[in-house]
Write an enzyme that holds these catalytic residues in place. Sequence first.
Site, PDB file in Angstrom:
ATOM      1  N   GLU A  32       9.549  41.946 -15.506  1.00  0.00           N
ATOM      2  CA  GLU A  32       9.880  42.407 -16.867  1.00  0.00           C
ATOM      3  C   GLU A  32      11.121  43.307 -16.850  1.00  0.00           C
ATOM      4  OE1 GLU A  32       5.744  43.642 -17.446  1.00  0.00           O
ATOM      5  OE2 GLU A  32       5.778  42.549 -19.342  1.00  0.00           O
TER       6      GLU A  32
ATOM      7  N   GLY B  84       5.592  44.034 -14.084  1.00  0.00           N
ATOM      8  CA  GLY B  84       6.624  44.947 -14.595  1.00  0.00           C
ATOM      9  C   GLY B  84       7.950  44.795 -13.871  1.00  0.00           C
TER      10      GLY B  84
ATOM     11  N   ALA C 150       3.970  47.021 -12.215  1.00  0.00           N
ATOM     12  CA  ALA C 150       3.549  48.362 -12.611  1.00  0.00           C
ATOM     13  C   ALA C 150       2.557  48.842 -11.557  1.00  0.00           C
ATOM     14  CB  ALA C 150       2.894  48.307 -13.978  1.00  0.00           C
TER      15      ALA C 150
ATOM     16  N   GLU D 193      -0.277  39.333 -14.455  1.00  0.00           N
ATOM     17  CA  GLU D 193      -1.174  40.261 -15.160  1.00  0.00           C
ATOM     18  C   GLU D 193      -2.543  39.681 -15.497  1.00  0.00           C
ATOM     19  OE1 GLU D 193       2.052  40.028 -15.713  1.00  0.00           O
ATOM     20  OE2 GLU D 193       2.915  42.023 -15.979  1.00  0.00           O
TER      21      GLU D 193
HETATM   22  N1  COA Z   1       0.849  48.630  -7.749  1.00  0.00           N
HETATM   23  C1  COA Z   1       0.453  49.521  -6.829  1.00  0.00           C
HETATM   24  N2  COA Z   1       0.598  49.325  -5.514  1.00  0.00           N
HETATM   25  C2  COA Z   1       1.153  48.167  -5.118  1.00  0.00           C
HETATM   26  C3  COA Z   1       1.572  47.183  -6.030  1.00  0.00           C
HETATM   27  C4  COA Z   1       1.401  47.447  -7.405  1.00  0.00           C
HETATM   28  N3  COA Z   1       1.783  46.582  -8.343  1.00  0.00           N
HETATM   29  N4  COA Z   1       2.043  46.130  -5.327  1.00  0.00           N
HETATM   30  C5  COA Z   1       1.956  46.455  -4.037  1.00  0.00           C
HETATM   31  N5  COA Z   1       1.417  47.683  -3.902  1.00  0.00           N
HETATM   32  C6  COA Z   1       1.127  48.410  -2.657  1.00  0.00           C
HETATM   33  C7  COA Z   1      -0.109  47.879  -1.967  1.00  0.00           C
HETATM   34  O1  COA Z   1      -1.286  48.426  -2.543  1.00  0.00           O
HETATM   35  C8  COA Z   1       0.136  48.349  -0.558  1.00  0.00           C
HETATM   36  O2  COA Z   1      -0.164  49.723  -0.493  1.00  0.00           O
HETATM   37  P1  COA Z   1      -1.027  50.313   0.757  1.00  0.00           P
HETATM   38  O3  COA Z   1      -0.200  49.957   1.973  1.00  0.00           O
HETATM   39  O4  COA Z   1      -1.074  51.763   0.463  1.00  0.00           O
HETATM   40  O5  COA Z   1      -2.322  49.592   0.712  1.00  0.00           O
HETATM   41  C9  COA Z   1       1.637  48.204  -0.411  1.00  0.00           C
HETATM   42  O6  COA Z   1       2.167  48.193  -1.732  1.00  0.00           O
HETATM   43  C10 COA Z   1       2.068  46.932   0.276  1.00  0.00           C
HETATM   44  O7  COA Z   1       1.504  45.834  -0.415  1.00  0.00           O
HETATM   45  P2  COA Z   1       0.602  44.698   0.275  1.00  0.00           P
HETATM   46  O8  COA Z   1      -0.276  44.114  -0.768  1.00  0.00           O
HETATM   47  O9  COA Z   1      -0.040  45.237   1.492  1.00  0.00           O
HETATM   48  O10 COA Z   1       1.735  43.660   0.710  1.00  0.00           O
HETATM   49  P3  COA Z   1       1.559  42.102   0.922  1.00  0.00           P
HETATM   50  O11 COA Z   1       2.825  41.632   1.572  1.00  0.00           O
HETATM   51  O12 COA Z   1       0.276  41.794   1.589  1.00  0.00           O
HETATM   52  O13 COA Z   1       1.461  41.463  -0.554  1.00  0.00           O
HETATM   53  C11 COA Z   1       2.120  41.220  -2.881  1.00  0.00           C
HETATM   54  C12 COA Z   1       2.564  41.523  -1.432  1.00  0.00           C
HETATM   55  C13 COA Z   1       3.302  41.448  -3.788  1.00  0.00           C
HETATM   56  C14 COA Z   1       1.680  39.750  -2.968  1.00  0.00           C
HETATM   57  C15 COA Z   1       0.922  42.135  -3.258  1.00  0.00           C
HETATM   58  O14 COA Z   1       1.282  43.467  -2.955  1.00  0.00           O
HETATM   59  C16 COA Z   1       0.535  42.080  -4.701  1.00  0.00           C
HETATM   60  O15 COA Z   1      -0.084  41.114  -5.136  1.00  0.00           O
HETATM   61  N6  COA Z   1       0.868  43.135  -5.482  1.00  0.00           N
HETATM   62  C17 COA Z   1       0.468  43.261  -6.844  1.00  0.00           C
HETATM   63  C18 COA Z   1       1.278  42.370  -7.727  1.00  0.00           C
HETATM   64  C19 COA Z   1       0.835  42.478  -9.154  1.00  0.00           C
HETATM   65  O16 COA Z   1      -0.241  42.052  -9.536  1.00  0.00           O
HETATM   66  N7  COA Z   1       1.723  43.052 -10.000  1.00  0.00           N
HETATM   67  C20 COA Z   1       1.479  43.141 -11.407  1.00  0.00           C
HETATM   68  C21 COA Z   1       0.997  44.466 -11.775  1.00  0.00           C
HETATM   69  S1  COA Z   1       0.765  44.555 -13.515  1.00  0.00           S
END
Ligand code: COA
Length: 255
Positions: A113, A110, A64, A133
């Site tokens: 999910e 999400g 999400a 989460e």
């Molecule tokens: N919501 C909003 N933005 C998200 C996102 C999310 N769940 N997951 C990734 N993004 C965005 C990042 O903020 C980044 O945006 P920016 O370039 O404007 O800063 C972009 O997507 C790329 O992500 P980034 O984190 O730079 O890539 P990465 O390869 O370093 O890491 C992940 C990849 C998946 C490990 C990391 O993005 C992450 O942990 N995301 C969140 C996962 C999460 O907790 N999801 C559950 C949400 S309830």
Amino acid sequence: MNNILVATENKITTITINRPNKLNALNKETIAELSQAIDTAEDNENTRVIILTGSGEKAFVAGADIAEFADFSPEQGKELAAHGQEILFNKVENCSKPVIAAVNGFALGGGLELAMSAHFRIASDNARVGLPEVSLGVIPGYGGTQRLPQLVGKGRAMEMIMTAGMIDAATAHSYGLVNHVVTQDELISTCEKIAGKIMRNSPVAIGAAIDAVNAGYIDGVDGYQAEIDCFGASFGTDDFKEGTTAFLEKRKAEF
Ligand code: COA
């Protein structure tokens, strides 16, 4: 549609979540668009199977959209989960047409999910999935606490949820969370091949089978009774007539 791409070919509708610079994170608008796309595909005579995937090579859906709910109150959080479950996640699960999730990279929160709402999942070998989460101080809110234990068992689900960790495609496969693991190049063609096998069968019977399987997971509903009802109703369908007649005439059924 601003956040998804929809294409229908050979009776397969592919819905691609298309926010690659946010790793296809599900914001409110994307959820609403997906909901509408599922409705449209379900009503479309040209659609027999739906494939859900993410754009780019990195992510199916990374969760999400955290930026969107970071300052929510408890009431807003509750409404977010309730509304999302109603308009998208439950809709995908109960769609009368098969929905296959093509998990092409990260499927987190999400995103996992959503993949779990689909009827089954195929992953590419770079996929990494999890429910992170609790690392954000919340719990899964789009059905993850229910569907993950259904798919992998309670103990594995508890560990995945509590550690907030990611598992790789091979582990997801060994857990039964994804049915097959293939290379990223082969992902969509594998889904299409399976869709091809599905499409040889009665769409009406498949819809009834989805209902009967899902009935067993609804509290207070007797799945065996639902099966009896769906089984009986099948006998009144044109597809039953065609399927049994074709068998007896030693020809392929035309559904
Ligand atoms: N919501 C909003 N933005 C998200 C996102 C999310 N769940 N997951 C990734 N993004 C965005 C990042 O903020 C980044 O945006 P920016 O370039 O404007 O800063 C972009 O997507 C790329 O992500 P980034 O984190 O730079 O890539 P990465 O390869 O370093 O890491 C992940 C990849 C998946 C490990 C990391 O993005 C992450 O942990 N995301 C969140 C996962 C999460 O907790 N999801 C559950 C949400 S309830």
